[in-house]
Design a protein around this motif. Structure first.
Motif, short mmCIF file in Angstrom:
data_model
loop_
_atom_site.label_atom_id
_atom_site.label_comp_id
_atom_site.label_asym_id
_atom_site.label_seq_id
_atom_site.Cartn_x
_atom_site.Cartn_y
_atom_site.Cartn_z
N ASP A 199 0.40 39.86 28.81
CA ASP A 199 -0.42 40.27 29.80
C ASP A 199 0.31 41.50 30.69
N ASN A 200 -0.39 42.42 30.94
CA ASN A 200 0.24 43.59 31.85
C ASN A 200 -0.57 44.10 32.82
N ASP A 218 -7.10 41.45 44.38
CA ASP A 218 -6.80 40.63 43.20
C ASP A 218 -6.08 39.26 43.65
N SER A 236 -4.84 51.59 39.67
CA SER A 236 -4.54 53.30 39.73
C SER A 236 -4.13 53.51 41.24
O1 DLL Z 1 -6.71 48.99 35.02
C1 DLL Z 1 -4.71 49.92 34.91
C2 DLL Z 1 -4.23 49.37 33.83
C3 DLL Z 1 -4.37 49.71 32.86
C4 DLL Z 1 -3.62 47.90 33.84
C5 DLL Z 1 -4.12 49.30 31.53
C6 DLL Z 1 -3.26 47.59 32.73
C7 DLL Z 1 -3.53 48.11 31.67
P1 DLL Z 1 -7.68 50.46 37.34
O2 DLL Z 1 -8.80 50.92 36.63
O3 DLL Z 1 -7.52 51.19 38.84
O4 DLL Z 1 -6.26 50.45 36.67
O5 DLL Z 1 -8.23 48.78 37.73
C8 DLL Z 1 -7.44 47.94 38.47
O6 DLL Z 1 -8.11 46.13 37.12
O7 DLL Z 1 -7.16 45.72 40.68
C9 DLL Z 1 -7.60 44.13 38.70
O8 DLL Z 1 -8.42 43.78 39.31
C10 DLL Z 1 -7.74 44.69 37.21
N1 DLL Z 1 -6.82 44.43 36.43
C11 DLL Z 1 -5.69 45.25 35.79
N2 DLL Z 1 -4.86 44.84 35.00
C12 DLL Z 1 -5.19 43.29 34.94
C13 DLL Z 1 -4.72 42.17 34.35
C14 DLL Z 1 -6.19 49.70 35.74
N3 DLL Z 1 -3.73 42.24 33.60
C15 DLL Z 1 -7.94 46.51 38.59
N4 DLL Z 1 -5.44 41.14 34.56
C16 DLL Z 1 -7.06 45.68 39.20
C17 DLL Z 1 -6.28 40.94 35.43
C18 DLL Z 1 -6.37 43.27 35.75
N5 DLL Z 1 -7.01 42.14 36.09
#
Ligand code: DLL
Length: 432
Positions: A232-233, A301, A237
């Motif tokens: 998990d990572n 989160d 943004s």
């Molecule tokens: O989702 C960044 C990202 C891209 C993370 C690829 C990991 C891999 P945003 O589109 O701004 O950025 O969405 C961020 O997604 O506040 C969480 O609610 C959710 N989120 C991101 N990673 C996780 C995770 C990307 N591993 C929002 N587990 C965050 C659960 C996650 N929720």
């Protein structure tokens, strides 16, 4: 050097000193360069050149998503645009878009941190990494891409969608690591079955999944079906993108890159810190961002910090997988329910497929939660009695574990839409 042992395993005391110095310069930077923060500090009569300990963090104002919207597009940037080399934006499913920017150094830091996460998950320069996140304003594609290149791995920048082609390429190019959302990994497993491809015959060994909440049961399902180790990572943004936190080979909580991010876990109502190890909202302050620093960003989160040290030797604190967002939480008849809890229950039940939808209605002033779940094909050829038995069993499990009664609707395999990116499994029809 990608495995930065001198940093990742640094004594806590040294880390805290580093964090303090970086916090001081970040607060000074926003106080002098960003009118939004300058005004806030002035209103609070906060001398932003007088941060003398990490506990001073509590005196700083929070930053909310709305603040980013109010300052759309560039109002919160701390450098002139000519120093910005990249812009990303979050799509704004729950409101208007927000914009973030990166200086050349920010891109370097970002690549290093993503490389660090890939490395801690076990990926090396020998791996072939297929990046199935969208490339574009979303930070997932480019973020992981730069990190994977920094690691020295061979990167396949395929982006999202066209699942059959993804699988063909995975087979032909001998992909060893897949990067995408956990939902999309499941979809790939399904499509492989349809194509008659045995995932266990591929070269795939690692899955690096993130960008949406998922459960431990979903991880098990993906690991078994694809024959990989899924880790998990996490990132967002507003704070940077991927690279904020990630799991090591223990796959038991995500190490936070604490030399670049200062975290707090607060009670979202009182905004006070929760007791150590309790669940609350994650709040992040960036420590090294140049173009777009944020102070006490309320992520929405929900997670908890894991106080025990990790057997891997890293001293950076771990957080548990994200349980959901404060704004995802469903309140059904007054009971708080997270979609990931329901997912966990469903995935452990024989006879169902790992695809579901939650539909919430309000009838006669009463909330009603219907869980639509795909039943395995054989179930539909079985007697009604067997199907009813399955429905009753799921209902009972939900009632015991969630404390609410739900309706279960079995649907045929492949009737629910699959996701290429972030999944959206909740349909709330209540007009609240
Ligand atoms: O989702 C960044 C990202 C891209 C993370 C690829 C990991 C891999 P945003 O589109 O701004 O950025 O969405 C961020 O997604 O506040 C969480 O609610 C959710 N989120 C991101 N990673 C996780 C995770 C990307 N591993 C929002 N587990 C965050 C659960 C996650 N929720």
């Amino acid at each position: 050097m990608i495995w930065e042992k001198n940093k990742e395993c640094m004594p806590r005391e040294d880390l805290e000193q580093l964090q303090l110095e970086r916090l001081q310069s970040t607060v000074y930077r926003v106080g002098t360069h960003v009118p939004f923060y300058r005004n806030k500090f002035n209103e609070m009569k906060l001398e932003y050149d007088r941060i003398s300990s990490l506990s001073d963090l509590k005196r700083l104002p929070f930053t909310m998503k709305q603040d980013l919207r109010d300052n759309y597009p560039y109002g919160l940037f701390a450098v002139p645009l000519r120093e910005v080399v990249r812009v990303h934006s979050s799509s704004g499913t729950t409101g208007s878009a927000t914009v973030v920017g990166y200086s050349r150094n920010d891109i370097k830091t970002w690549s290093n941190l993503v490389a660090r996460i890939l490395c801690s998950a076990g990926v090396t320069a020998d791996d072939v990494i297929q990046i199935a996140f969208g490339y574009g304003l979303f930070t997932g594609g480019f973020g992981l891409h730069y990190g994977a290149e920094r690691l020295g791995a061979s990167v396949i920048p395929i982006s999202s969608g066209n699942t059959k082609r993804q699988i063909q390429i995975m087979q032909d190019f001998k992909t060893t690591a897949l990067v995408c959302t956990p939902s999309y990994a499941l979809k790939m497993a399904d499509v492989m079955m349809d194509m008659g491809i045995n995932p266990h015959g591929l070269s795939l060994r690692f899955g690096l999944f993130g960008a949406e909440p998922w459960s431990e049961s979903m991880r098990r399902e993906i690991n078994e079906r694809l024959g990989i180790r899924a880790s998990d990572n996490y990132g967002l943004s507003e704070v940077m993108g991927p690279g904020v936190a990630g799991e090591c080979a223990e796959c038991n909580g995500l190490h936070i890159n604490e030399d670049h991010f200062l975290v707090e876990v607060i009670d979202p109502d009182s905004m006070e810190p929760v007791a150590p190890g309790e669940v609350g909202e994650l709040v992040i302050t960036t420590l090294t961002k140049e173009a777009f620093p944020v102070i006490r960003y309320r992520t929405r989160d929900l997670t908890r910090l894991i106080p025990e040290p990790c057997p891997c030797g890293r001293t950076f604190q771990r957080m548990s997988r994200i349980m959901g967002r404060t704004d995802d939480m469903l309140i059904i008849k007054g009971v708080n329910v997270f979609p990931t809890q329901i997912e966990s229950i469903l995935f452990d039940i024989e006879g169902t497929e790992p695809h579901y939808r939650l539909i919430v209605d309000r009838e006669n002033n009463e909330d009603k939660l219907t869980v639509m779940v795909e039943a395995v094909e054989s179930m539909f050829f079985d007697s009604m009695k067997k199907q009813r038995g399955l429905v009753e069993m799921i209902k009972k499990k939900m009632a015991t574990e969630l404390g609410i009664s739900v309706d279960i609707k079995l649907v045929e395999e492949k009737t629910l839409e699959r996701f290429n990116g972030k999944g959206n499994r909740v349909i709330d029809n209540r007009k609240l």
